[in-house]
Design a protein around this motif. Structure first.
Motif, PDB file in Angstrom:
ATOM      1  N   LEU A  13      13.702  59.558  54.125  1.00 55.45           N
ATOM      2  CA  LEU A  13      14.061  60.028  55.463  1.00 55.45           C
ATOM      3  C   LEU A  13      14.286  61.531  55.437  1.00 55.45           C
ATOM      4  O   LEU A  13      14.789  62.062  54.446  1.00 55.45           O
ATOM      5  N   ASP A  14      13.957  62.210  56.536  1.00 54.89           N
ATOM      6  CA  ASP A  14      14.296  63.626  56.618  1.00 54.89           C
ATOM      7  C   ASP A  14      15.708  63.758  57.190  1.00 54.89           C
ATOM      8  O   ASP A  14      16.393  62.753  57.422  1.00 54.89           O
ATOM      9  N   CYS A  15      16.159  64.977  57.413  1.00 54.55           N
ATOM     10  CA  CYS A  15      17.551  65.180  57.852  1.00 54.55           C
ATOM     11  C   CYS A  15      17.798  64.768  59.296  1.00 54.55           C
ATOM     12  O   CYS A  15      18.937  64.751  59.742  1.00 54.55           O
ATOM     13  N   THR A  39      25.494  64.984  54.121  1.00 58.26           N
ATOM     14  CA  THR A  39      26.572  65.973  54.232  1.00 58.26           C
ATOM     15  C   THR A  39      27.175  66.365  52.891  1.00 58.26           C
ATOM     16  O   THR A  39      27.543  67.518  52.694  1.00 58.26           O
ATOM     17  N   THR A  40      27.268  65.415  51.952  1.00 56.52           N
ATOM     18  CA  THR A  40      27.923  65.713  50.675  1.00 56.52           C
ATOM     19  C   THR A  40      26.944  66.013  49.550  1.00 56.52           C
ATOM     20  O   THR A  40      27.344  66.529  48.509  1.00 56.52           O
ATOM     21  N   ARG A  41      25.668  65.609  49.747  1.00 54.90           N
ATOM     22  CA  ARG A  41      24.629  65.779  48.722  1.00 54.90           C
ATOM     23  C   ARG A  41      24.964  65.008  47.450  1.00 54.90           C
ATOM     24  O   ARG A  41      24.568  65.383  46.352  1.00 54.90           O
ATOM     25  N   TYR A  49      20.810  51.958  47.053  1.00 55.79           N
ATOM     26  CA  TYR A  49      21.063  53.296  46.518  1.00 55.79           C
ATOM     27  C   TYR A  49      20.532  54.308  47.528  1.00 55.79           C
ATOM     28  O   TYR A  49      19.382  54.191  47.963  1.00 55.79           O
ATOM     29  N   ALA A  50      21.331  55.283  47.873  1.00 52.36           N
ATOM     30  CA  ALA A  50      20.884  56.385  48.726  1.00 52.36           C
ATOM     31  C   ALA A  50      21.120  57.674  47.943  1.00 52.36           C
ATOM     32  O   ALA A  50      22.236  57.938  47.493  1.00 52.36           O
ATOM     33  N   PHE A  51      20.047  58.440  47.772  1.00 51.85           N
ATOM     34  CA  PHE A  51      20.090  59.655  46.969  1.00 51.85           C
ATOM     35  C   PHE A  51      19.731  60.863  47.816  1.00 51.85           C
ATOM     36  O   PHE A  51      18.858  60.754  48.686  1.00 51.85           O
ATOM     37  N   PRO A  52      20.348  62.007  47.527  1.00 48.11           N
ATOM     38  CA  PRO A  52      19.908  63.216  48.242  1.00 48.11           C
ATOM     39  C   PRO A  52      18.528  63.647  47.757  1.00 48.11           C
ATOM     40  O   PRO A  52      18.192  63.506  46.583  1.00 48.11           O
ATOM     41  N   ALA A  53      17.725  64.108  48.682  1.00 47.09           N
ATOM     42  CA  ALA A  53      16.415  64.676  48.382  1.00 47.09           C
ATOM     43  C   ALA A  53      16.350  65.997  49.138  1.00 47.09           C
ATOM     44  O   ALA A  53      17.127  66.214  50.076  1.00 47.09           O
ATOM     45  N   GLU A  54      15.449  66.841  48.763  1.00 45.45           N
ATOM     46  CA  GLU A  54      15.344  68.120  49.459  1.00 45.45           C
ATOM     47  C   GLU A  54      14.966  67.871  50.913  1.00 45.45           C
ATOM     48  O   GLU A  54      13.888  67.379  51.214  1.00 45.45           O
ATOM     49  N   PHE A  85      24.630  51.353  56.231  1.00 49.29           N
ATOM     50  CA  PHE A  85      23.442  52.184  56.002  1.00 49.29           C
ATOM     51  C   PHE A  85      23.623  53.545  56.661  1.00 49.29           C
ATOM     52  O   PHE A  85      23.374  54.579  56.052  1.00 49.29           O
ATOM     53  N   HIS A  86      24.063  53.534  57.911  1.00 47.86           N
ATOM     54  CA  HIS A  86      24.265  54.774  58.655  1.00 47.86           C
ATOM     55  C   HIS A  86      25.312  55.642  57.958  1.00 47.86           C
ATOM     56  O   HIS A  86      25.114  56.837  57.751  1.00 47.86           O
ATOM     57  N   GLN A  87      26.417  55.019  57.594  1.00 44.89           N
ATOM     58  CA  GLN A  87      27.486  55.737  56.893  1.00 44.89           C
ATOM     59  C   GLN A  87      26.968  56.348  55.591  1.00 44.89           C
ATOM     60  O   GLN A  87      27.246  57.505  55.284  1.00 44.89           O
ATOM     61  N   ALA A  88      26.211  55.575  54.835  1.00 44.49           N
ATOM     62  CA  ALA A  88      25.694  56.049  53.546  1.00 44.49           C
ATOM     63  C   ALA A  88      24.743  57.218  53.723  1.00 44.49           C
ATOM     64  O   ALA A  88      24.863  58.238  53.030  1.00 44.49           O
ATOM     65  N   TYR A  89      23.787  57.094  54.634  1.00 46.54           N
ATOM     66  CA  TYR A  89      22.790  58.154  54.813  1.00 46.54           C
ATOM     67  C   TYR A  89      23.438  59.435  55.332  1.00 46.54           C
ATOM     68  O   TYR A  89      23.100  60.523  54.891  1.00 46.54           O
ATOM     69  N   GLU A  90      24.387  59.300  56.247  1.00 48.08           N
ATOM     70  CA  GLU A  90      25.123  60.481  56.735  1.00 48.08           C
ATOM     71  C   GLU A  90      25.896  61.135  55.591  1.00 48.08           C
ATOM     72  O   GLU A  90      25.896  62.357  55.447  1.00 48.08           O
ATOM     73  N   SER A  91      26.544  60.311  54.784  1.00 43.64           N
ATOM     74  CA  SER A  91      27.323  60.830  53.667  1.00 43.64           C
ATOM     75  C   SER A  91      26.442  61.586  52.680  1.00 43.64           C
ATOM     76  O   SER A  91      26.799  62.680  52.228  1.00 43.64           O
ATOM     77  N   VAL A  92      25.302  61.019  52.355  1.00 43.09           N
ATOM     78  CA  VAL A  92      24.389  61.678  51.414  1.00 43.09           C
ATOM     79  C   VAL A  92      23.932  63.024  51.966  1.00 43.09           C
ATOM     80  O   VAL A  92      23.880  64.016  51.239  1.00 43.09           O
TER      81      VAL A  92
END
Length: 133
Positions: free
Chosen positions: A38-40, A88-90, A109-114, A79-86
């Motif tokens: 997903l993008d930002c 904002t916090t990276r 698992y939700a991971f930060p990506a560029e 899911f929403h909470q996790a993706y938002e957290s990733v």
């Protein structure tokens, strides 16, 4: 709560999503675990074969679409909470959940990506059943 909403408000102009390189996409494509990129702005930029099979949907129906519009029941969920957290916090976010529709347990698992988030779902149904036995 207002501060969090302000921190995560995004639009396409400020989102600098970096597309997957062909070799990255090839690796994800053959993963047995459903995977979304997903993008930002929470637009789906990539979805692998396992995710398409799991959701019984065509790739063209998802690419470029907002994940919360494609799956409205997930808006406001873990899911929403996790993706938002990733975003904002990276930092990665991990959680387990039961999918009632498919009668399966998932480890997500939700991971930060560029410029976004990579989400990977692992089926842990057999492990959960063994734990209950």
């Amino acid at each position: 709560m207002r501060k969090l909403i302000d921190a995560v408000s995004r639009d396409a102009e400020t989102c600098s999503f970096v597309a997957l390189a062909p070799e990255q996409a090839a690796l994800l494509e053959w993963s047995p675990n459903p995977t979304l990129v997903l993008d930002c702005t929470f637009r789906i930029r990539y979805v692998n074969r396992a995710a398409l099979a799991y959701g019984q949907v065509e790739r063209d129906a998802l690419i470029g679409q907002n994940v919360w519009e494609c799956y409205p029941s997930l808006k406001g969920s873990i899911f929403h909470q996790a993706y938002e957290s990733v975003l904002t916090t990276r930092t990665p976010f991990r959680f387990e959940r039961y999918d009632h529709e498919h009668d399966r347990w998932q480890l997500v698992y939700a991971f930060p990506a560029e410029g976004g988030v990579v989400a990977v779902l692992e089926d842990i149904t057999e492990r959960r059943r063994a734990e209950r036995s």
